[in-house]
Scaffold this motif. Structure first.
Motif, mmCIF file in Angstrom:
data_model
loop_
_atom_site.group_PDB
_atom_site.id
_atom_site.type_symbol
_atom_site.label_atom_id
_atom_site.label_comp_id
_atom_site.label_asym_id
_atom_site.label_seq_id
_atom_site.Cartn_x
_atom_site.Cartn_y
_atom_site.Cartn_z
ATOM 1 N N TRP A 31 0.850 -1.174 0.000
ATOM 2 C CA TRP A 31 0.000 0.000 0.000
ATOM 3 C C TRP A 31 0.895 1.237 0.000
ATOM 4 N N PRO A 32 0.437 2.300 -0.606
ATOM 5 C CA PRO A 32 1.263 3.514 -0.589
ATOM 6 C C PRO A 32 1.420 4.044 0.831
ATOM 7 N N ILE A 33 2.622 4.503 1.161
ATOM 8 C CA ILE A 33 2.899 5.062 2.477
ATOM 9 C C ILE A 33 2.676 6.562 2.411
ATOM 10 N N GLU A 34 1.777 7.054 3.243
ATOM 11 C CA GLU A 34 1.510 8.490 3.276
ATOM 12 C C GLU A 34 2.619 9.190 4.060
ATOM 13 N N PRO A 35 3.137 10.272 3.550
ATOM 14 C CA PRO A 35 4.179 11.001 4.282
ATOM 15 C C PRO A 35 3.583 11.757 5.462
ATOM 16 N N LEU A 36 4.428 12.032 6.432
ATOM 17 C CA LEU A 36 4.052 12.952 7.497
ATOM 18 C C LEU A 36 4.210 14.362 6.935
ATOM 19 N N VAL A 37 3.105 15.072 6.820
ATOM 20 C CA VAL A 37 3.128 16.411 6.243
ATOM 21 C C VAL A 37 3.280 17.426 7.367
ATOM 22 N N ILE A 38 4.328 18.235 7.273
ATOM 23 C CA ILE A 38 4.558 19.327 8.212
ATOM 24 C C ILE A 38 4.371 20.639 7.460
ATOM 25 N N ARG A 39 3.484 21.464 7.975
ATOM 26 C CA ARG A 39 3.220 22.747 7.341
ATOM 27 C C ARG A 39 3.954 23.855 8.082
ATOM 28 N N VAL A 40 4.643 24.694 7.321
ATOM 29 C CA VAL A 40 5.218 25.906 7.884
ATOM 30 C C VAL A 40 4.119 26.968 7.842
ATOM 31 N N SER A 41 3.599 27.348 8.997
ATOM 32 C CA SER A 41 2.473 28.273 9.034
ATOM 33 C C SER A 41 2.908 29.686 8.649
ATOM 34 N N ALA A 51 9.752 37.270 15.014
ATOM 35 C CA ALA A 51 8.709 36.439 14.430
ATOM 36 C C ALA A 51 8.684 35.079 15.107
ATOM 37 N N ALA A 52 7.488 34.534 15.253
ATOM 38 C CA ALA A 52 7.307 33.163 15.734
ATOM 39 C C ALA A 52 6.800 32.329 14.562
ATOM 40 N N ILE A 53 7.614 31.406 14.089
ATOM 41 C CA ILE A 53 7.288 30.575 12.931
ATOM 42 C C ILE A 53 6.885 29.198 13.436
ATOM 43 N N VAL A 54 5.627 28.862 13.230
ATOM 44 C CA VAL A 54 5.045 27.639 13.787
ATOM 45 C C VAL A 54 5.098 26.518 12.750
ATOM 46 N N LEU A 55 5.549 25.345 13.185
ATOM 47 C CA LEU A 55 5.486 24.130 12.372
ATOM 48 C C LEU A 55 4.400 23.252 12.950
ATOM 49 N N ARG A 56 3.506 22.753 12.091
ATOM 50 C CA ARG A 56 2.410 21.942 12.593
ATOM 51 C C ARG A 56 2.109 20.784 11.660
ATOM 52 N N THR A 57 1.452 19.775 12.209
ATOM 53 C CA THR A 57 1.050 18.596 11.440
ATOM 54 C C THR A 57 -0.467 18.464 11.484
ATOM 55 N N TYR A 58 -0.992 17.540 10.651
ATOM 56 C CA TYR A 58 -2.421 17.250 10.628
ATOM 57 C C TYR A 58 -2.694 15.770 10.899
ATOM 58 N N ALA A 59 -1.690 15.048 11.322
ATOM 59 C CA ALA A 59 -1.870 13.642 11.681
ATOM 60 C C ALA A 59 -0.824 13.285 12.726
ATOM 61 N N SER A 60 -1.202 12.457 13.681
ATOM 62 C CA SER A 60 -0.276 12.069 14.737
ATOM 63 C C SER A 60 0.615 10.922 14.273
ATOM 64 N N GLU A 170 7.132 15.258 4.266
ATOM 65 C CA GLU A 170 6.819 16.282 3.269
ATOM 66 C C GLU A 170 6.668 17.608 4.007
ATOM 67 N N LEU A 171 7.347 18.643 3.511
ATOM 68 C CA LEU A 171 7.306 19.965 4.134
ATOM 69 C C LEU A 171 6.542 20.922 3.231
ATOM 70 N N ARG A 172 5.496 21.537 3.785
ATOM 71 C CA ARG A 172 4.690 22.489 3.024
ATOM 72 C C ARG A 172 5.113 23.912 3.377
ATOM 73 N N PRO A 173 5.283 24.780 2.378
ATOM 74 C CA PRO A 173 5.815 26.122 2.635
ATOM 75 C C PRO A 173 4.794 27.060 3.255
ATOM 76 N N GLY A 174 5.297 28.124 3.858
ATOM 77 C CA GLY A 174 4.473 29.208 4.369
ATOM 78 C C GLY A 174 5.035 30.531 3.906
ATOM 79 N N PHE A 331 -3.429 15.558 3.595
ATOM 80 C CA PHE A 331 -3.633 15.891 4.988
ATOM 81 C C PHE A 331 -4.699 14.960 5.555
ATOM 82 N N GLU A 332 -4.708 14.828 6.855
ATOM 83 C CA GLU A 332 -5.766 14.100 7.527
ATOM 84 C C GLU A 332 -6.429 15.033 8.513
ATOM 85 N N ILE A 333 -7.713 14.811 8.743
ATOM 86 C CA ILE A 333 -8.398 15.605 9.768
ATOM 87 C C ILE A 333 -7.708 15.371 11.093
#
Length: 345
Positions: A31-41, A51-60, A170-174, A331-333
């Motif tokens: 099965w495909p492995i979903e990456p852990l997505v980290i978003r740079v807010s 500045a406070a630059i927050v890194l967050r995820t949408y799945a544990s 996977e890193l998402r830009p902000g 992303f996951e809820i």
């Protein structure tokens, strides 16, 4: 003795089937492995500010150690220049508290490594949400209104789980936006995509740190989109500070949230998605429908001394689609994971 031809036929069929199975090579199911997505807010700051630059995820997904590289674009300062004058710190968030991480500027001065490679006794991201905050002082000559990219460099980043296996990442830009000194602080909900009949995940967010002592948020929505017999709920995340919530839903189509942060810690150190409203929607709403989310009169925040906080309010909308982008983007809820959140009906 007369043989049972039916039984003999069944046996032969079983023998043939067994032989075919034995002769067929086993193929592993994958099965495909979903990456852990980290978003740079997205972050906001005034010239010369921190500045406070927050890194967050949408799945544990538990992570023990690693390194994350964030770089900034040159923006309006010219080639080879960046908005950051100094990277001042980095903090990781865990169920048991926080851990200071090492921050090392990159040789070109445009980025930083948030490093926790020797972190063998600390696990974070057992719940989705804020996993780290980087702080940085921006140059005093940056131009208000300028945006800078906040990019994750996958080639220079790695994460390992508690079993020392590499985590697919996977890193998402902000974006880092420079606001004029003394201008209002931004607070808003943005546009929320939701499938009709499912729950809308509405986040009330800030882009920078400012201590909230108390206040009231009044958010209006179209009551016709609400699932009949159900009601919205509001919750906070302790990673953004301590706050007590009192929610009033007596007026259809209006959510009134009274805030009280006794110690003044709410949004003081960790900005971002301060409150989450879960709004169950009615099935059968026409696809493509857009429904407004609007802050109403009475919305106001006070600092810990009781003085009004100047706000630039960003209204948003609910956009009803078959498959919201949060799923199309892998992303996951968000899940509750190991964290406890304050919830008000």
């Amino acid at each position: 003795m007369k043989k049972d031809r039916g039984l003999e036929g069944t046996r032969r069929a079983l023998w043939v089937a067994a032989a075919l199975v034995a002769a067929t090579p086993l193929v592993a199911q994958t099965w495909p492995i979903e990456p852990l997505v980290i978003r740079v807010s997205d972050a906001r700051v005034e010239p010369g500010g921190e500045a406070a630059i927050v890194l967050r995820t949408y799945a544990s997904l538990p992570v023990r150690r690693g390194k994350i590289r964030i770089t900034t674009g040159a923006g309006g300062l010219g080639a080879g220049a960046g908005p950051i004058e100094a990277w001042t710190g980095g903090v990781l968030f865990d169920v048991d508290g926080t851990r200071v991480a090492t921050v090392t500027p990159t040789p070109d001065g445009l980025g930083v490594d948030l490093s926790f490679l020797d972190n063998f006794d600390f696990v974070f991201n057992r719940s989705d949400g804020v996993i780290a905050v980087l702080t940085a002082t921006v140059a005093p000559d940056v131009v208000p209104g300028t945006d800078y990219d906040l990019l994750g460099d996958i080639s220079e980043s790695e994460l390992r789980d508690p079993q020392e296996d590499l985590v697919l990442l996977e890193l998402r830009p902000g974006r880092l936006r420079i606001r004029a000194a003394g201008s209002p602080f931004e607070l808003g909900v943005g546009n929320v995509e939701v499938q009709p009949g499912s729950g809308a995940h509405i986040e009330i967010s800030t882009g920078e740190r400012f201590a909230i002592g108390s206040g009231t948020l009044v958010l209006d929505y179209d009551p016709d989109v609400l699932l009949p017999g159900d009601a919205p709920t509001v919750r906070s995340d302790p990673r953004h500070g301590d706050v007590d919530l009192a929610v009033d839903l007596t007026q259809p189509g209006r959510i009134t949230i009274d805030l009280d942060s006794v110690d003044g810690s709410f949004n003081a150190e960790v900005p971002g998605d301060l409150l989450v409203i879960d709004l169950p929607t009615r099935p059968g709403l026409p696809l493509g429908t857009t429904s407004p989310l609007t802050f109403a009169a009475g919305t106001a925040l006070l600092d810990p001394l009781g003085d009004p906080i100047p706000l630039l309010i960003e209204n948003g909308s609910l956009e009803f689609l078959t498959l919201p982008k949060i799923f199309r983007d892998n992303f996951e809820i968000g899940d509750t994971g190991w964290w406890q959140t304050g919830t008000a009906p």
